[in-house]
Design an enzyme around this catalytic site. Sequence first.
Site, short mmCIF file in Angstrom:
data_model
loop_
_atom_site.label_atom_id
_atom_site.label_comp_id
_atom_site.label_asym_id
_atom_site.label_seq_id
_atom_site.Cartn_x
_atom_site.Cartn_y
_atom_site.Cartn_z
N GLU A 3 9.44 -17.18 29.15
CA GLU A 3 10.52 -16.27 29.56
C GLU A 3 10.56 -16.13 31.09
O GLU A 3 11.64 -16.04 31.68
CB GLU A 3 10.32 -14.91 28.86
CG GLU A 3 10.54 -15.04 27.35
CD GLU A 3 10.05 -13.85 26.55
OE1 GLU A 3 8.87 -13.45 26.73
OE2 GLU A 3 10.82 -13.31 25.74
N GLU A 38 5.73 -16.01 19.62
CA GLU A 38 5.47 -14.60 19.30
C GLU A 38 5.37 -14.32 17.81
O GLU A 38 4.56 -13.50 17.37
CB GLU A 38 6.57 -13.70 19.92
CG GLU A 38 6.43 -13.49 21.42
CD GLU A 38 7.09 -14.57 22.27
OE1 GLU A 38 7.41 -15.65 21.72
OE2 GLU A 38 7.28 -14.33 23.47
N1 CAA Z 1 -3.24 -13.47 26.59
C1 CAA Z 1 -4.54 -13.24 26.85
N2 CAA Z 1 -5.47 -14.20 26.93
C2 CAA Z 1 -5.07 -15.46 26.70
C3 CAA Z 1 -3.73 -15.79 26.41
C4 CAA Z 1 -2.79 -14.72 26.38
N3 CAA Z 1 -1.49 -14.93 26.15
N4 CAA Z 1 -3.65 -17.13 26.23
C5 CAA Z 1 -4.89 -17.61 26.40
N5 CAA Z 1 -5.75 -16.62 26.68
C6 CAA Z 1 -7.19 -16.73 26.94
C7 CAA Z 1 -7.97 -17.02 25.67
O1 CAA Z 1 -8.23 -15.82 24.96
C8 CAA Z 1 -9.21 -17.66 26.24
O2 CAA Z 1 -10.05 -16.66 26.73
P1 CAA Z 1 -11.67 -16.74 26.43
O3 CAA Z 1 -12.11 -17.98 27.15
O4 CAA Z 1 -12.20 -15.48 27.03
O5 CAA Z 1 -11.80 -16.86 24.95
C9 CAA Z 1 -8.69 -18.43 27.45
O6 CAA Z 1 -7.43 -17.86 27.77
C10 CAA Z 1 -8.48 -19.91 27.17
O7 CAA Z 1 -7.63 -20.01 26.03
P2 CAA Z 1 -8.03 -20.86 24.71
O8 CAA Z 1 -9.52 -20.94 24.56
O9 CAA Z 1 -7.25 -20.30 23.57
O10 CAA Z 1 -7.48 -22.30 25.13
P3 CAA Z 1 -6.99 -23.45 24.16
O11 CAA Z 1 -6.81 -24.66 25.00
O12 CAA Z 1 -7.83 -23.56 22.97
O13 CAA Z 1 -5.52 -22.97 23.66
C11 CAA Z 1 -3.34 -22.02 23.93
C12 CAA Z 1 -4.49 -22.81 24.59
C13 CAA Z 1 -2.72 -22.85 22.78
C14 CAA Z 1 -2.29 -21.75 24.99
C15 CAA Z 1 -3.90 -20.71 23.34
O14 CAA Z 1 -4.66 -20.04 24.36
C16 CAA Z 1 -2.84 -19.75 22.87
O15 CAA Z 1 -2.28 -19.94 21.81
N6 CAA Z 1 -2.56 -18.69 23.66
C17 CAA Z 1 -1.63 -17.66 23.29
C18 CAA Z 1 -0.19 -18.14 23.41
C19 CAA Z 1 0.75 -17.09 22.92
O16 CAA Z 1 0.81 -16.74 21.75
N7 CAA Z 1 1.59 -16.56 23.84
C20 CAA Z 1 2.59 -15.56 23.54
C21 CAA Z 1 2.05 -14.19 23.79
S1 CAA Z 1 3.14 -12.93 23.17
C22 CAA Z 1 4.26 -12.66 24.41
O17 CAA Z 1 4.26 -13.34 25.43
C23 CAA Z 1 5.22 -11.54 24.16
C24 CAA Z 1 6.42 -11.53 24.99
O18 CAA Z 1 7.43 -12.15 24.73
C25 CAA Z 1 6.46 -10.67 26.17
#
Ligand code: CAA
Length: 260
Positions: A114, A134
């Site tokens: 976004e 989301e």
């Molecule tokens: N918020 C907080 N922490 C996050 C994050 C997020 N959106 N995305 C990643 N992190 C953190 C992880 O928790 C992890 O922290 P730790 O090392 O302390 O465990 C670190 O970043 C590295 O991430 P991963 O170990 O998960 O890395 P990966 O390579 O295995 O996966 C990824 C990468 C696919 C991007 C995965 O991190 C993921 O799915 N992240 C979330 C994506 C998501 O769902 N975003 C939407 C959020 S909702 C939103 O944004 C609402 C809105 O419209 C306003």
Amino acid sequence: MGTENLLVDIKDGVALLTINRPKVLNALHTSVIAELQETFEALNANQAVKAVVITGSGEKAFVAGADIAEMAVMDAQQALVFARTGQKLVNYIGTMPKPVIAAVNGFALGGGMELALACDFIYASENAKMGLPEVTLGIMPGFGGSQKFARLLGRSRANELIFTGKMLTAAEAKEWGIVNAVLPLAELVGKALETAARIAGNGLLGVAHVKEAIRRGLDMTEPDGMDYESVLFASLFASRDQKEGMGAFVEKRKPNFTGS
Ligand code: CAA
């Protein structure tokens, strides 16, 4: 210049803004959103800045979304404030007169997607992955994604992308018209800066006016948009940049625009 989670580098009229929270893939905590709001306002007010490029630090992510750890404990009222804060930022970027390019260097998910969509256009690295996941978290997009994607992609593609929460590769995002260019990661920011510098050399009042005409025109009927365009076009003829740009053409020299 910079803040706790942002790096800012200003050179030759272009500001490079880097979100610097790589341990959590540059996730947008409320504090980061506040820093972004404050920094965009400062860059908009800074006469030395003519265009902005925004990217994420590290090789893995632009922004992997709003901060899930922070959102996990929010109630509905806090979530409303959070969404409105994010929307204030994306609206500010979309309406500020200076052009903003997103250099998406990896994951751009949820709030990160976004944020990129709020910019005037997007360049992406070959490893970039984009989407609005989301619904996989039991929520829905809250920083404008449902509205922006429906307008950009049309209802069918927006529905499928958002209902499934799937990620698009950079190549798919280009095919869908979300990104303008896909580049090797090592070349991404340089290319975005090069484009920003090219824009910065143009008459910025003209750029600002046409940014406004395109943005507002998309919410108007075509005849109303044409009418609005003519008003903005005419207003530029009272500017120094119009005299300078046309004078330089006639005199066969490079224009020296001042944005006034
Ligand atoms: N918020 C907080 N922490 C996050 C994050 C997020 N959106 N995305 C990643 N992190 C953190 C992880 O928790 C992890 O922290 P730790 O090392 O302390 O465990 C670190 O970043 C590295 O991430 P991963 O170990 O998960 O890395 P990966 O390579 O295995 O996966 C990824 C990468 C696919 C991007 C995965 O991190 C993921 O799915 N992240 C979330 C994506 C998501 O769902 N975003 C939407 C959020 S909702 C939103 O944004 C609402 C809105 O419209 C306003």
